[in-house]
Design an enzyme around this catalytic site. Structure first.
Site, PDB file in Angstrom:
ATOM      1  N   SER A 127      65.963  26.942 149.448  1.00  0.00           N
ATOM      2  CA  SER A 127      66.127  27.977 148.427  1.00  0.00           C
ATOM      3  C   SER A 127      64.877  28.098 147.578  1.00  0.00           C
ATOM      4  O   SER A 127      64.169  27.105 147.347  1.00  0.00           O
ATOM      5  CB  SER A 127      67.314  27.583 147.543  1.00  0.00           C
ATOM      6  OG  SER A 127      67.306  28.333 146.364  1.00  0.00           O
ATOM      7  N   TYR A 152      72.549  20.981 142.050  1.00  0.00           N
ATOM      8  CA  TYR A 152      72.439  21.788 143.273  1.00  0.00           C
ATOM      9  C   TYR A 152      70.969  21.952 143.668  1.00  0.00           C
ATOM     10  O   TYR A 152      70.578  21.688 144.808  1.00  0.00           O
ATOM     11  CB  TYR A 152      73.083  23.174 143.072  1.00  0.00           C
ATOM     12  CG  TYR A 152      72.607  24.169 144.088  1.00  0.00           C
ATOM     13  CD1 TYR A 152      73.071  24.111 145.400  1.00  0.00           C
ATOM     14  CD2 TYR A 152      71.642  25.142 143.766  1.00  0.00           C
ATOM     15  CE1 TYR A 152      72.589  24.992 146.359  1.00  0.00           C
ATOM     16  CE2 TYR A 152      71.166  26.020 144.711  1.00  0.00           C
ATOM     17  CZ  TYR A 152      71.641  25.942 146.005  1.00  0.00           C
ATOM     18  OH  TYR A 152      71.156  26.803 146.949  1.00  0.00           O
ATOM     19  N   LYS A 156      68.555  20.552 147.096  1.00  0.00           N
ATOM     20  CA  LYS A 156      67.680  21.302 148.015  1.00  0.00           C
ATOM     21  C   LYS A 156      66.307  20.627 148.083  1.00  0.00           C
ATOM     22  O   LYS A 156      65.713  20.516 149.156  1.00  0.00           O
ATOM     23  CB  LYS A 156      67.551  22.763 147.576  1.00  0.00           C
ATOM     24  CG  LYS A 156      68.840  23.559 147.759  1.00  0.00           C
ATOM     25  CD  LYS A 156      69.222  23.702 149.244  1.00  0.00           C
ATOM     26  CE  LYS A 156      70.619  24.215 149.454  1.00  0.00           C
ATOM     27  NZ  LYS A 156      71.112  24.133 150.832  1.00  0.00           N
TER      28      LYS A 156
END
Ligand code: UDP
Length: 343
Positions: A127, A152, A156
């Protein structure tokens, strides 16, 4: 013999669109999904679009033994596209361990099995969140990864590091591509598959379409005092089908050994930034719907502006986003109307 690809999270939003694109390019698709944030009916819809039902097993990829059994049984798999992950920023702040477990352990189990069962290629869903607020825009793949603002986002970043270290240790027997997504929106042209958030949407476009459909009273636009053209935040919104196609290109690059490094990173966006208000206006124009919205305070953790420099992806992958934002928003609206039975 068709080339066999495992798509984890293949029943989900980006996963399902990618499955359809893989099938249309002649791959045989195997899906593993625990259905924690997706609906089994999507398999029927994929079959309706492509005429082919993907192979499917439901289990949690955190289960290491189960993962190994799966690869033992499916010894023809040549590549993995790993979508299965938790993705809600707010939820990750409330339940970080769920995010660290789901997002890290699943990747580790897959990478381990790739070594044991000789599966040489992996495409990973990363992302643009890894860039935080970039100092230079549009952002290139060379921009520094910045400290994550949520568990979150941190998963990544850590996953990219796990990939890098594992692929280095495999010393040539495993190769990978991490695709750094910008903001995927829209739905398949058939309106058979699209984004179907559980509960109140956290993302902008499903919130817009649900408001237009009358499910939500009013859209709140988070922040009107950013340093942007109209004060609202800027993002790079990409049609999910364009994003799906980038995976097919990445998979074939790996399978045909065209990669230049064992692990490569690519920005997958359109290269154009739009403010929230510009997106809302474009939606109103393309659909003829007057959207009820109000400007409210910033949302915690949001960055001000980010959009992609896609030169590297365009030149190296020979891939480019094709759809205009108008077409993309129209597809999101057709999908929303279809699932709500609106004419
Ligand atoms: N946004 C908004 N209202 C909403 C949802 C999102 O104004 O109900 C804004 C959000 O603050 C951000 C942009 O829309 O500036 C895109 O948000 P989204 O959650 O879709 O993606 P993100 O870029 O945060 O991953």
């Amino acid at each position: 013999m068709k080339k066999q690809v495992l798509v984890t999270g293949g029943v989900g939003y980006i996963g399902s669109h990618t499955v359809v694109e893989l099938q249309s390019e002649g791959y045989e698709v195997f899906i593993v999904d625990d259905l924690s944030n997706s609906n089994i009916e999507v398999l029927d819809r994929i079959e309706k679009i492509s005429g082919v039902r993907p192979h499917f097993e439901q289990f949690d990829l955190c289960d290491r033994v189960r993962v190994q059994e799966y690869f033992q049984k499916h010894d023809g798999l040549e590549a993995i596209i790993h979508f299965a992950a938790s993705k809600a920023v707010g939820e990750s702040v409330e339940n970080p361990l769920l995010y660290y477990r789901n997002n890290l352990v699943t990747l580790m189990n897959l990478l381990e099995a790739m070594g044991q069962y000789n599966v040489p290629s992996i495409v990973f869903s990363s992302s643009c969140t890894v860039y935080g607020q970039p100092e230079v825009l549009p952002v290139t793949e060379k921009a520094p990864v910045q400290e994550a603002t949520s568990p979150y986002g941190n998963t990544k970043q850590i996953c990219e590091e796990i990939l890098f270290d594992s692929i280095s240790a495999y010393a040539g027997s495993v190769r990978g591509i991490a695709l750094r997504y910008f903001n995927p929106i829209g739905a398949h042209a058939s309106a058979e598959i699209g984004e179907l958030p559980v509960g109140v949407p956290q993302n902008l476009v499903p919130y817009i379409t649900q408001t237009a459909a009358g499910l939500r009273e009013q859209l709140s636009i988070f922040g009107d005092d950013y340093d942007t053209a109209d004060g609202t935040a800027v993002r790079d919104y990409i049609h999910v089908v364009d994003l799906a196609k980038a995976h097919v290109v990445a998979i074939s690059r790996l399978m045909e050994h065209n990669n230049k490094k064992p692990l490569e990173f690519f920005n997958i966006g359109t290269g154009t930034g739009l403010t929230v208000l510009q997106l809302v206006k474009a939606f109103e124009k393309v659909t003829g719907v007057d959207l009820n919205y109000k400007l409210v305070d910033r949302r915690t953790g949001d960055i001000e502006k980010v959009w992609a420099d896609t030169t590297f992806a365009n030149e190296e992958l020979g891939w480019k986003a094709q759809s205009s934002v108008e077409e993309t928003l129209a597809s999101a609206w057709v999908w929303e109307k279809k699932i709500r039975n609106i004419n």
